[in-house]
Structures are given as structure tokens and as C-alpha cells.
Design a protein around this motif. Structure first.
Motif, PDB file in Angstrom:
ATOM      1  N   VAL A  18     -19.967  -7.826 -63.480  1.00 31.25           N
ATOM      2  CA  VAL A  18     -19.119  -7.460 -64.610  1.00 31.25           C
ATOM      3  C   VAL A  18     -17.671  -7.705 -64.196  1.00 31.25           C
ATOM      4  CG1 VAL A  18     -18.401  -5.645 -66.198  1.00 31.25           C
ATOM      5  CG2 VAL A  18     -20.769  -5.713 -65.384  1.00 31.25           C
ATOM      6  N   VAL A  19     -17.006  -8.648 -64.877  1.00 32.61           N
ATOM      7  CA  VAL A  19     -15.632  -9.029 -64.557  1.00 32.61           C
ATOM      8  C   VAL A  19     -14.686  -8.365 -65.555  1.00 32.61           C
ATOM      9  CG1 VAL A  19     -14.010 -10.938 -64.278  1.00 32.61           C
ATOM     10  CG2 VAL A  19     -16.428 -11.248 -63.675  1.00 32.61           C
ATOM     11  N   VAL A  32     -29.099 -14.435 -52.079  1.00 30.50           N
ATOM     12  CA  VAL A  32     -29.263 -14.026 -50.689  1.00 30.50           C
ATOM     13  C   VAL A  32     -28.289 -12.907 -50.354  1.00 30.50           C
ATOM     14  CG1 VAL A  32     -28.972 -14.784 -48.292  1.00 30.50           C
ATOM     15  CG2 VAL A  32     -30.188 -16.235 -49.923  1.00 30.50           C
ATOM     16  N   TRP A  33     -27.040 -13.038 -50.805  1.00 31.56           N
ATOM     17  CA  TRP A  33     -26.011 -12.048 -50.463  1.00 31.56           C
ATOM     18  C   TRP A  33     -26.424 -10.638 -50.875  1.00 31.56           C
ATOM     19  CZ3 TRP A  33     -22.678  -8.449 -52.498  1.00 31.56           C
ATOM     20  CH2 TRP A  33     -21.607  -8.067 -51.675  1.00 31.56           C
ATOM     21  N   MET A  34     -27.100 -10.512 -52.029  1.00 32.29           N
ATOM     22  CA  MET A  34     -27.511  -9.185 -52.482  1.00 32.29           C
ATOM     23  C   MET A  34     -29.013  -8.953 -52.316  1.00 32.29           C
ATOM     24  SD  MET A  34     -27.783  -9.126 -56.620  1.00 32.29           S
ATOM     25  CE  MET A  34     -28.676  -7.583 -56.436  1.00 32.29           C
ATOM     26  N   ASN A  35     -29.698  -9.899 -51.652  1.00 25.54           N
ATOM     27  CA  ASN A  35     -31.154  -9.810 -51.500  1.00 25.54           C
ATOM     28  C   ASN A  35     -31.806  -9.533 -52.849  1.00 25.54           C
ATOM     29  OD1 ASN A  35     -33.672  -9.882 -50.287  1.00 25.54           O
ATOM     30  ND2 ASN A  35     -33.587  -7.767 -49.604  1.00 25.54           N
ATOM     31  N   PRO A  68     -34.703  -7.274 -72.128  1.00 24.60           N
ATOM     32  CA  PRO A  68     -33.979  -7.894 -73.255  1.00 24.60           C
ATOM     33  C   PRO A  68     -33.675  -9.364 -73.005  1.00 24.60           C
ATOM     34  CG  PRO A  68     -32.516  -6.499 -71.975  1.00 24.60           C
ATOM     35  CD  PRO A  68     -33.897  -6.239 -71.463  1.00 24.60           C
ATOM     36  N   LYS A  69     -33.584 -10.121 -74.076  1.00 27.04           N
ATOM     37  CA  LYS A  69     -33.320 -11.563 -73.988  1.00 27.04           C
ATOM     38  C   LYS A  69     -31.867 -11.908 -74.293  1.00 27.04           C
ATOM     39  CE  LYS A  69     -37.669 -11.999 -73.212  1.00 27.04           C
ATOM     40  NZ  LYS A  69     -38.116 -12.149 -71.804  1.00 27.04           N
ATOM     41  N   MET A  70     -31.045 -10.915 -74.632  1.00 31.08           N
ATOM     42  CA  MET A  70     -29.638 -11.171 -74.938  1.00 31.08           C
ATOM     43  C   MET A  70     -28.823 -11.272 -73.649  1.00 31.08           C
ATOM     44  SD  MET A  70     -29.114  -8.682 -78.252  1.00 31.08           S
ATOM     45  CE  MET A  70     -30.141  -7.355 -77.626  1.00 31.08           C
ATOM     46  N   LYS A  71     -27.537 -11.566 -73.783  1.00 37.19           N
ATOM     47  CA  LYS A  71     -26.662 -11.696 -72.620  1.00 37.19           C
ATOM     48  C   LYS A  71     -26.607 -10.384 -71.850  1.00 37.19           C
ATOM     49  CE  LYS A  71     -23.533 -15.185 -74.572  1.00 37.19           C
ATOM     50  NZ  LYS A  71     -22.121 -15.463 -74.954  1.00 37.19           N
ATOM     51  N   THR A  72     -26.959 -10.436 -70.593  1.00 32.96           N
ATOM     52  CA  THR A  72     -26.985  -9.230 -69.765  1.00 32.96           C
ATOM     53  C   THR A  72     -26.798  -9.602 -68.302  1.00 32.96           C
ATOM     54  OG1 THR A  72     -28.334  -7.344 -69.046  1.00 32.96           O
ATOM     55  CG2 THR A  72     -29.514  -9.344 -69.664  1.00 32.96           C
ATOM     56  N   PRO A  73     -26.194  -8.722 -67.502  1.00 33.15           N
ATOM     57  CA  PRO A  73     -26.104  -8.994 -66.065  1.00 33.15           C
ATOM     58  C   PRO A  73     -27.397  -8.692 -65.318  1.00 33.15           C
ATOM     59  CG  PRO A  73     -24.396  -7.465 -66.828  1.00 33.15           C
ATOM     60  CD  PRO A  73     -25.428  -7.546 -67.897  1.00 33.15           C
ATOM     61  N   GLY A  74     -28.370  -8.031 -65.982  1.00 34.44           N
ATOM     62  CA  GLY A  74     -29.569  -7.574 -65.306  1.00 34.44           C
ATOM     63  C   GLY A  74     -29.566  -6.056 -65.226  1.00 34.44           C
ATOM     64  N   TYR A  81     -24.879  -3.554 -60.391  1.00 39.12           N
ATOM     65  CA  TYR A  81     -23.856  -4.532 -60.757  1.00 39.12           C
ATOM     66  C   TYR A  81     -22.779  -4.600 -59.679  1.00 39.12           C
ATOM     67  CZ  TYR A  81     -25.406  -4.178 -65.693  1.00 39.12           C
ATOM     68  OH  TYR A  81     -26.098  -4.172 -66.863  1.00 39.12           O
ATOM     69  N   GLU A  82     -22.179  -5.773 -59.523  1.00 37.96           N
ATOM     70  CA  GLU A  82     -20.946  -5.916 -58.771  1.00 37.96           C
ATOM     71  C   GLU A  82     -19.797  -5.924 -59.772  1.00 37.96           C
ATOM     72  OE1 GLU A  82     -18.785  -8.867 -55.508  1.00 37.96           O
ATOM     73  OE2 GLU A  82     -20.782  -9.335 -56.253  1.00 37.96           O
ATOM     74  N   LEU A  83     -18.759  -5.176 -59.480  1.00 35.53           N
ATOM     75  CA  LEU A  83     -17.600  -5.092 -60.377  1.00 35.53           C
ATOM     76  C   LEU A  83     -16.449  -5.881 -59.814  1.00 35.53           C
ATOM     77  CD1 LEU A  83     -17.686  -1.252 -61.171  1.00 35.53           C
ATOM     78  CD2 LEU A  83     -18.847  -3.100 -62.395  1.00 35.53           C
ATOM     79  N   TRP A  84     -15.822  -6.714 -60.664  1.00 36.58           N
ATOM     80  CA  TRP A  84     -14.592  -7.428 -60.292  1.00 36.58           C
ATOM     81  C   TRP A  84     -13.477  -6.956 -61.201  1.00 36.58           C
ATOM     82  CZ3 TRP A  84     -15.622 -13.390 -59.505  1.00 36.58           C
ATOM     83  CH2 TRP A  84     -16.487 -13.564 -58.416  1.00 36.58           C
TER      84      TRP A  84
END
Length: 295
Positions: free
Chosen positions: A61-62, A135-138, A214-220, A288-291
Motif C-alpha cells: 500500500v503506497v 522471496v523477500w517476504m517468503n 475477491p477478484k477486484m484490485k487488492t494487495p492480498g 501488507y508493506e506500507l510505503w
């Protein structure tokens, strides 16, 4: 947005100021200076100033304001895969591949491995990531994770390049043990020989378990499962599924997913994350990773 100029660094990396929403599966995020690097020389130059690495843009999430650091995208040879078995390290049961670039899209790689009858990573099917970020987040599912198929990692930092094995890292559930700022430039895979149709069957089984997502835009998935308890179940029990703030929605299909209905902002997503933390009765750790990061 008006057209932006494209420049080149001294080593030939392409540089362009772009909205990061274009590169994330959530579809939110402001602008940053994006470096498209295709080799180790360009990567070394990109690391000379504060930087972030952006892969497939999932699990991210940016902020609406973007980030001040340059953002690195791996391209060219660093986004190619050599799946040829290393004759010195492979045998009748095991295959150790050549180098696979950190910028290789994971879904396409999994399909290629299936056709070659190579197993160990099919449990990651459906994850919209690039190899380096996965790989970075396995990254993984209940059916498998990235560290289940790794032989060697090539890691790049401003201090140089080194190769490590999984045994040298403190990896685990959704973590590689690598510190922030470490770039997974390439990996070599350690895979098990199998029948292509058996690999496909395992992929189909793992993929079937994702049908309720869900099939919509999502980070997971938004949160890690606390102590083996499903975070999605806790969010559901708190009565939050279907809650909407602005253009962001806690998915009715699965409470641990936040989706972009169209026009969502990063602020909308953060508001839902805060609401979930407030209403769920146990501490939840973000997946999530936050930026940028929050203190």
C-alpha cells in the motif's frame, strides 16, 4: 497526468517519474522517480541514493503522496529465467536451475515449471508477485512457500553483492530474514522432478482453495494469521465484512482482503485497517508493506 520526460542514468538505466498506482495490484499510490535497471552495473548505480524496490506490486500500500526515494524495477536480464539444470548439482530426483532474475513474474514461472515437471513451488500458484519480492517476504499459501524451492539467493546492497543459502537466513512464515534495503537480484531454484500432470493437479488443488477470494484490485491478505487463528475469521466475527470507506471495501467474500472499488485512496485503505485493529479483539500484524512505513 501530463507526459513526463524519460532520461537515462550514466550506466544506461531508464528513469521516469510515474504514479506508483500503475505498478500495484491495489491501484493506489502517488508518484516517484522510477529506475528501470537491467543489469548489475545499473543496479549498483541505482543504490547510490535512498531507494526502494518494487516488484509485482502485490502486498503493498503506497501513500497518496508517493515516496521521496527512487523506486527500482528489475528488467532485462534481471527479469529472465534460466531453468537449465546445473549438471553438477542436479541428479535423478533433484534439479538445481541456473539463475532466475528477481524481476521474473512468479505466475509465468510457475506455469513453466509445471510444463517441465518440476515441483516445490506450485503451492505459490496465483500469487501476483515477482520472484525477488516473493522471496523477500517468503510469499506463499497453506500449500507451499518460496523458501520451499530455493537453493541460492543473490543479494545486492550498497555494500556489494553476495550469495547466501536459505540455511544462512532466519526465514519463516512470511519473512525471509533479509533486512529492508536488501535487493534479491537473482535466485537459483532447488526443485523436485515430477510428472507435469501431477504438478498441474497440485496447482489446481491449491488454486481451488483461492476461489473464495475477491477478484477486484487488492494487495492480498491484509493481516497475518495470529497464533494460527484465521485473521479473516476474526474480521468476519467482528461484523466488518462489506464495510466501505471511500473507494475501499473489506471484501464480502473474505474479511482479510481490502479491495479497490475504483477511485480508492491510500487514506481509505488505512482507515479500514485502523477500523479492523480497533474492532478485532486480538493484536493483528500487518501482512501488507506500507510505503512509507508508519512508526
Amino acid at each position: 497526468m501530463t507526459a513526463t520526460s524519460v532520461t537515462a542514468s550514466r550506466s544506461g538505466a531508464r528513469i521516469e517519474r510515474l504514479p506508483l498506482a500503475r505498478f500495484t495490484t491495489l491501484g493506489v499510490g502517488g508518484e516517484a522517480e522510477v529506475w528501470f535497471v537491467g543489469n548489475h552495473e545499473q543496479l549498483a548505480e541505482a543504490l547510490e541514493q535512498p531507494y526502494r524496490v518494487l516488484g509485482g506490486g502485490s502486498n503493498l500500500v503506497v501513500a497518496d503522496e508517493g515516496v521521496p526515494e527512487r523506486v527500482i524495477r528489475l528488467t532485462g536480464p534481471l527479469a529472465e529465467a534460466d531453468l537449465t539444470p546445473d549438471p553438477e548439482l542436479s541428479d535423478a530426483e533433484t534439479v538445481v536451475t541456473g539463475w532466475v532474475g528477481g524481476g521474473v513474474p512468479l505466475p509465468g514461472l510457475i506455469r513453466k515449471l509445471q510444463k517441465l515437471g518440476l515441483s516445490n513451488l506450485e503451492g505459490t500458484v496465483g500469487i501476483p508477485a515477482q520472484v525477488g519480492g516473493a522471496v523477500w517476504m517468503n510469499a506463499g499459501t497453506r500449500y507451499g512457500e518460496m523458501f520451499g524451492g530455493l537453493h541460492t539467493l543473490e543479494i545486492v546492497t550498497p555494500g556489494g553483492t553476495r550469495q547466501v543459502t536459505p540455511d544462512e537466513l532466519d526465514w519463516g512464515y512470511r519473512r525471509s530474514g533479509l533486512s529492508r534495503g536488501h535487493v534479491v537480484s537473482r535466485v537459483r531454484l532447488k526443485l523436485r522432478r515430477s510428472d507435469p500432470e501431477e504438478v498441474r493437479a497440485r496447482m489446481d488443488f491449491a488454486d481451488q482453495a483461492r476461489k473464495g477470494q475477491p477478484k477486484m484490485k487488492t494487495p492480498g491478505c491484509a493481516f497475518k494469521n495470529p497464533g494460527g487463528v484465521s485473521a479473516g475469521r476474526l474480521i468476519d466475527e467482528a461484523g466488518l465484512k462489506g464495510t466501505r470507506i471511500g473507494g475501499a471495501l473489506i471484501a464480502p467474500e473474505h474479511g482479510n482482503f481490502i479491495v479497490n472499488l475504483g477511485g480508492a485512496s491510500s487514506r481509505d485503505v488505512h482507515a479500514l485497517l485502523d477500523l479492523i485493529r480497533e474492532r478485532v479483539g486480538v493484536p493483528l500484524e500487518l501482512e501488507y508493506e506500507l510505503w512509507p512505513e508508519q512508526g
